[in-house]
Scaffold this active site. Structure first.
Site, PDB file in Angstrom:
ATOM      1  N   ASP A  30      -2.821  26.257  57.490  1.00  0.00           N
ATOM      2  CA  ASP A  30      -2.718  26.392  58.917  1.00  0.00           C
ATOM      3  C   ASP A  30      -1.292  26.271  59.446  1.00  0.00           C
ATOM      4  OD1 ASP A  30      -4.861  26.030  61.694  1.00  0.00           O
ATOM      5  OD2 ASP A  30      -2.774  25.724  61.950  1.00  0.00           O
ATOM      6  N   ILE A  31      -0.740  27.373  60.334  1.00  0.00           N
ATOM      7  CA  ILE A  31       0.683  27.297  60.431  1.00  0.00           C
ATOM      8  C   ILE A  31       0.768  25.793  61.493  1.00  0.00           C
ATOM      9  CG2 ILE A  31       0.575  28.457  62.783  1.00  0.00           C
ATOM     10  CD1 ILE A  31       2.914  30.541  61.464  1.00  0.00           C
ATOM     11  N   ASN A  87     -14.860  25.835  65.109  1.00  0.00           N
ATOM     12  CA  ASN A  87     -14.833  26.097  66.781  1.00  0.00           C
ATOM     13  C   ASN A  87     -15.409  27.301  67.024  1.00  0.00           C
ATOM     14  OD1 ASN A  87     -13.375  23.707  66.785  1.00  0.00           O
ATOM     15  ND2 ASN A  87     -11.229  24.751  66.524  1.00  0.00           N
ATOM     16  N   GLY A  93     -12.716  25.260  71.380  1.00  0.00           N
ATOM     17  CA  GLY A  93     -11.297  25.400  71.019  1.00  0.00           C
ATOM     18  C   GLY A  93     -11.006  26.505  70.297  1.00  0.00           C
ATOM     19  N   SER A  95      -9.395  29.860  69.173  1.00  0.00           N
ATOM     20  CA  SER A  95      -8.154  30.561  69.782  1.00  0.00           C
ATOM     21  C   SER A  95      -7.813  31.951  68.969  1.00  0.00           C
ATOM     22  CB  SER A  95      -6.928  29.774  69.685  1.00  0.00           C
ATOM     23  OG  SER A  95      -6.545  29.609  68.326  1.00  0.00           O
ATOM     24  N   HIS A 100     -13.774  31.198  61.299  1.00  0.00           N
ATOM     25  CA  HIS A 100     -12.834  30.459  60.151  1.00  0.00           C
ATOM     26  C   HIS A 100     -13.370  29.016  60.302  1.00  0.00           C
ATOM     27  CE1 HIS A 100     -10.694  30.586  64.203  1.00  0.00           C
ATOM     28  NE2 HIS A 100     -10.229  29.445  63.958  1.00  0.00           N
ATOM     29  N   HIS A 102     -11.913  25.097  59.414  1.00  0.00           N
ATOM     30  CA  HIS A 102     -10.906  24.321  59.305  1.00  0.00           C
ATOM     31  C   HIS A 102     -11.350  23.359  58.149  1.00  0.00           C
ATOM     32  CE1 HIS A 102      -8.700  25.366  62.927  1.00  0.00           C
ATOM     33  NE2 HIS A 102      -9.937  25.866  63.391  1.00  0.00           N
TER      34      HIS A 102
HETATM   35  P1  5GP Z   1      -9.093  28.112  66.345  1.00  0.00           P
HETATM   36  O1  5GP Z   1      -8.282  27.154  67.232  1.00  0.00           O
HETATM   37  O2  5GP Z   1      -9.386  29.263  66.702  1.00  0.00           O
HETATM   38  O3  5GP Z   1     -10.170  27.087  65.703  1.00  0.00           O
HETATM   39  O4  5GP Z   1      -7.858  27.670  64.945  1.00  0.00           O
HETATM   40  C1  5GP Z   1      -6.997  28.854  64.651  1.00  0.00           C
HETATM   41  C2  5GP Z   1      -5.834  28.124  63.890  1.00  0.00           C
HETATM   42  O5  5GP Z   1      -5.066  29.328  63.363  1.00  0.00           O
HETATM   43  C3  5GP Z   1      -5.068  27.280  64.424  1.00  0.00           C
HETATM   44  O6  5GP Z   1      -5.404  26.144  64.208  1.00  0.00           O
HETATM   45  C4  5GP Z   1      -3.592  27.907  64.439  1.00  0.00           C
HETATM   46  O7  5GP Z   1      -2.832  26.986  64.041  1.00  0.00           O
HETATM   47  C5  5GP Z   1      -4.054  28.857  63.232  1.00  0.00           C
HETATM   48  N1  5GP Z   1      -3.259  30.110  63.223  1.00  0.00           N
HETATM   49  C6  5GP Z   1      -2.893  30.767  64.140  1.00  0.00           C
HETATM   50  N2  5GP Z   1      -1.996  31.766  64.015  1.00  0.00           N
HETATM   51  C7  5GP Z   1      -1.732  31.636  62.511  1.00  0.00           C
HETATM   52  C8  5GP Z   1      -0.957  32.211  61.773  1.00  0.00           C
HETATM   53  O8  5GP Z   1      -0.272  33.228  62.006  1.00  0.00           O
HETATM   54  N3  5GP Z   1      -0.830  31.771  60.442  1.00  0.00           N
HETATM   55  C9  5GP Z   1      -1.578  30.616  60.125  1.00  0.00           C
HETATM   56  N4  5GP Z   1      -1.418  30.272  59.143  1.00  0.00           N
HETATM   57  N5  5GP Z   1      -2.272  29.975  61.065  1.00  0.00           N
HETATM   58  C10 5GP Z   1      -2.327  30.359  62.156  1.00  0.00           C
END
Ligand code: 5GP
Length: 114
Positions: A30-31, A87, A93, A95, A100, A102
Site C-alpha cells: 500500500d502506498i 472496506n 472507508g 476509496s 481489494h 488489506h
Molecule cells: P480502501 O480505502 O479503498 O479500502 O483502500 C485503498 C487503498 O489503496 C488505500 O490504503 C490507499 O493507500 C491505497 N492506494 C491508493 N492509490 C494507490 C496507488 O497508486 N498505489 C498503491 N500501492 N496503493 C494505493
C-alpha cells in the site's frame, strides 16, 4: 469505463512494489502504509467491491484469503499475527472501486478500528 488505479497496476502501467502475483490476483505494498506491513491483494477480474461479487466469484474470493495468508508467511508476520480487512462503501472507508483485501501486520493493531 475508465481504468481504476489498481487496474493500471495490474496492467503494469504504473509502478507498485509487487510482493506476489499469479493468474488471478496481484499483491503489492500500500502506498500509504498503516502498519509496518500493509499490502493489498487485488483480483485481476474487476469486481467493484465485495458486495458486488457474485456466486461465480466464490472461488476467487477464497483464493484472495488463501493468498493473503501465504503473503503473511512470506513477509514474516504469520507468527506474530495479522489482520485482513475489506472496506465496502463510504462508511466502510472504501476509496478505490476495485475489490481489494488489506493485509496488515508488523505491530499490535488496535480493536475496535477507528
Ligand atoms: P480502501 O480505502 O479503498 O479500502 O483502500 C485503498 C487503498 O489503496 C488505500 O490504503 C490507499 O493507500 C491505497 N492506494 C491508493 N492509490 C494507490 C496507488 O497508486 N498505489 C498503491 N500501492 N496503493 C494505493
Amino acid at each position: 469505463m475508465q481504468k481504476t488505479i489498481f487496474q493500471k497496476i495490474i496492467d503494469k502501467e504504473i509502478p507498485a512494489h509487487i510482493v506476489f502475483e499469479d493468474e488471478r490476483c496481484i499483491a503489492f505494498k500500500d502506498i500509504d502504509s498503516q502498519a509496518p506491513i500493509h499490502c493489498l491483494l487485488v483480483p485481476k477480474k474487476h469486481i467493484v467491491r465485495v458486495g458486488e461479487a457474485s456466486a461465480q466469484d466464490e472461488n476467487l474470493l477464497g483464493h484472495l484469503l488463501l493468498i493473503a495468508t501465504q503473503v503473511a508467511h512470506q513477509l514474516k508476520i504469520y507468527d506474530t499475527g495479522f489482520r485482513i480487512v475489506i472496506n465496502h462503501g463510504k462508511d466502510g472507508g472504501e476509496s478505490v472501486p476495485h475489490l481489494h483485501v488489506h493485509l496488515l501486520g508488523g505491530r499490535a493493531l488496535q480493536w475496535p478500528p477507528g
